[in-house]
Design an enzyme around this catalytic site. Structure first.
Site, short mmCIF file in Angstrom:
data_model
loop_
_atom_site.label_atom_id
_atom_site.label_comp_id
_atom_site.label_asym_id
_atom_site.label_seq_id
_atom_site.Cartn_x
_atom_site.Cartn_y
_atom_site.Cartn_z
N ARG A 1 -7.61 -0.63 7.03
CA ARG A 1 -6.38 0.15 6.84
C ARG A 1 -6.76 1.62 6.76
O ARG A 1 -7.54 2.01 5.88
CB ARG A 1 -5.64 -0.27 5.56
CG ARG A 1 -5.22 -1.74 5.56
CD ARG A 1 -4.17 -2.01 4.51
NE ARG A 1 -2.93 -1.33 4.83
CZ ARG A 1 -1.87 -1.29 4.02
NH1 ARG A 1 -1.93 -1.87 2.84
NH2 ARG A 1 -0.77 -0.65 4.38
N GLN B 1 7.44 -6.03 -2.45
CA GLN B 1 6.40 -6.15 -3.48
C GLN B 1 6.96 -5.98 -4.89
O GLN B 1 6.48 -6.60 -5.83
CB GLN B 1 5.30 -5.10 -3.26
CG GLN B 1 4.48 -5.33 -2.00
CD GLN B 1 4.86 -4.33 -0.93
OE1 GLN B 1 6.04 -4.11 -0.69
NE2 GLN B 1 3.88 -3.74 -0.28
N ASN C 1 1.89 7.12 -1.92
CA ASN C 1 2.17 5.76 -2.38
C ASN C 1 3.17 5.11 -1.43
O ASN C 1 3.63 5.72 -0.46
CB ASN C 1 2.71 5.79 -3.82
CG ASN C 1 2.68 4.42 -4.48
OD1 ASN C 1 1.65 3.74 -4.45
ND2 ASN C 1 3.77 4.00 -5.07
N LYS C 2 3.50 3.88 -1.71
CA LYS C 2 4.42 3.12 -0.88
C LYS C 2 5.67 3.94 -0.55
O LYS C 2 6.23 4.61 -1.43
CB LYS C 2 4.83 1.83 -1.61
CG LYS C 2 5.84 0.97 -0.87
CD LYS C 2 5.24 0.33 0.36
CE LYS C 2 6.27 -0.55 1.06
NZ LYS C 2 5.68 -1.27 2.19
N ASP D 1 -1.72 5.06 -3.84
CA ASP D 1 -2.74 4.69 -2.86
C ASP D 1 -3.76 5.81 -2.73
O ASP D 1 -4.95 5.56 -2.54
CB ASP D 1 -2.10 4.36 -1.52
CG ASP D 1 -1.39 3.02 -1.56
OD1 ASP D 1 -2.03 2.01 -1.24
OD2 ASP D 1 -0.21 2.99 -1.92
#
Length: 350
Positions: A104, A207, A258-259, A248
Site C-alpha cells: 500500500r 470499518q 487518515n481515512k 495513517d
C-alpha cells in the site's frame, strides 16, 4: 525462546487478540478478514508471502493490522526460503521485504522500517550459520515482539486518550483506530468511566460500523452507529464531548492523514467547539504534507455496498482512500509520550 506469558492483549476484544489480527504458524499466515467481520468470522490463509502482500493491498486487514501481517509475512518468507538455493536466500528475503512493504503506497515508509528490520535479523542469522528453522524462528520472534511491544505502546496512548474523556462522556469515532480503541476503552473501564461511543459507519468498507462498534460492544460499552452524513447533527444533538480518530500518517509539520471523511468531521467539530484528538506518532519519513501520496482505490467500491451494486451501470465512482486534516483543526496529537499540539509534534523525537 519467546515468552508468551506477558501478553499485552489481555481483556481486549476478540478481533484485537494477537492470533486474530495476523499470525504465522506451520508455513502459513492467517489473517482475520476485517472486510466481512463481524457478519462472518473468517480468516484469509496465505501460503506465500506474495499472498500476504495481496491481502494487505486488498484491505483484508486495516488500521495496525497490515503492519502485523507484513511482519508475520516475513516469517512466511523465511519458511519459503527452503525452496531457494542457499546462495539466493538473502536476496529472496530482501525481495519479500520490498513486496510486503509496498503493498500500500500511503504507508510504505513505515512498513519498510518494520520489514527491513525483520529482513536484517533474518539475514544476520543466515550469515551466522543459522538453519532454515532458525530463520523462521528469528522472523516470528521479531513479528511477535513487534505486535506485543506495539500493544504496550498503544496501552500508554490509550491511557492518555482516556484521560481527556470526561466521566460519563460521549465520544465520536471515525473509521477504526485498531488497538488504540481497545486500550482506550480498557483504560476507561479500569477508571470507571461510563463512556458512550458513537461510530461513523465509514464507507465503503464500514470499518466504523463493523470494527470500532464491534470492539466497543464486545468490551461492554454503550455504542451507536451513525451514517457518514450524520456527524454534524449528531455532535449537536447527542452532546458529543470528544471527536477522536487514529492516523495513517502524521507529518512532522502536524498534518493528519487518515481515512477519507476524517477532515470533514474535524471541520464540523471545530465549528461546534468540540475537541479533536488524533492518536498516533509523527513519521520522520514525512517531513511535511507534500511528502504524502494519497492512495486512490477502485471506484467500483463506491458503487456498491457490502458487495451489492447500488448504482446504475454507467455511473462513475471516485474513491480517495485518505484525506488530509490541517493542523488548525487538530486539538491534540495523543502519543505514548504525552499529548502534543500540531505545532510542537516535531519535538516528539527530541
Amino acid at each position: 525462546m519467546i515468552d508468551f506469558t506477558n501478553r499485552n492483549d489481555v481483556d481486549l476484544a476478540f478481533m484485537l487478540k494477537f492470533e486474530n489480527v495476523a499470525w504465522y504458524e506451520g508455513g502459513e499466515v492467517r489473517i482475520l478478514d476485517r472486510r466481512i467481520y463481524p457478519i462472518r468470522t473468517e480468516f484469509v490463509v496465505c501460503k506465500h508471502y506474495e499472498e500476504v502482500a495481496k491481502a494487505i493491498a486488498d484491505m483484508v486487514t486495516q488500521s495496525e493490522g497490515p503492519y502485523t501481517a507484513a511482519a508475520m509475512g516475513m516469517a512466511l518468507a523465511a519458511y519459503e526460503a527452503k525452496d531457494q538455493k542457499v546462495a539466493n536466500i538473502p536476496e529472496f528475503i530482501r525481495r519479500a521485504a520490498h513486496t510486503l512493504s509496498h503493498a500500500r503506497p500511503t504507508t510504505s515508509a513505515q512498513m519498510e522500517r518494520i520489514v527491513n528490520g525483520s529482513a536484517e535479523q533474518i539475514i544476520n542469522r543466515f550469515n551466522n550459520g543459522g538453519s532454515l528453522s532458525d530463520l523462521v524462528d528469528t522472523a516470528f520472534e521479531f513479528a511477535y515482539n513487534y505486535i506485543n511491544n506495539n500493544y504496550a505502546k498503544y496501552t500508554i496512548i490509550g491511557k492518555n486518550m482516556a484521560d481527556v474523556i470526561p466521566n460519563d462522556g460521549t465520544i465520536l469515532t471515525q473509521c477504526f483506530a485498531g488497538t488504540v480503541v481497545g486500550t482506550m476503552l480498557r483504560e476507561c473501564k479500569r477508571f470507571g468511566k461510563n463512556v458512550k461511543v458513537f461510530c461513523a459507519e465509514t464507507r465503503p468498507y464500514f470499518q466504523g460500523a463493523r470494527l470500532t462498534a464491534s470492539v466497543a460492544c464486545d468490551m461492554g460499552f454503550d455504542v451507536t452507529v451513525i451514517c457518514d452524513n450524520m456527524p454534524f447533527y449528531t455532535m449537536k444533538t447527542k452532546k458529543i464531548d470528544v471527536f477522536t480518530s487514529a492516523s495513517d500518517v502524521i507529518t512532522m509539520d502536524g498534518y493528519v492523514v487518515n481515512k477519507v471523511g476524517t477532515s470533514q468531521i474535524a471541520l464540523c467539530a471545530h465549528m461546534l467547539g468540540i475537541p479533536y484528538y488524533v492518536t498516533g506518532t509523527p513519521d520522520q519519513a514525512h517531513p511535511d504534507i507534500n511528502s504524502v501520496v494519497i492512495e486512490e482505490r477502485s471506484a467500483q467500491l463506491v458503487k456498491e455496498s457490502m458487495g451489492m451494486q447500488i448504482t446504475m451501470d454507467g455511473v462513475k465512482g471516485y474513491y480517495p482512500a485518505f484525506d488530509i486534516t490541517a493542523p488548525e483543526y487538530v486539538t491534540g496529537i495523543v502519543t505514548d509520550k504525552g499529548i502534543y499540539n500540531p505545532e510542537t509534534v516535531h519535538t516528539y523525537f527530541d
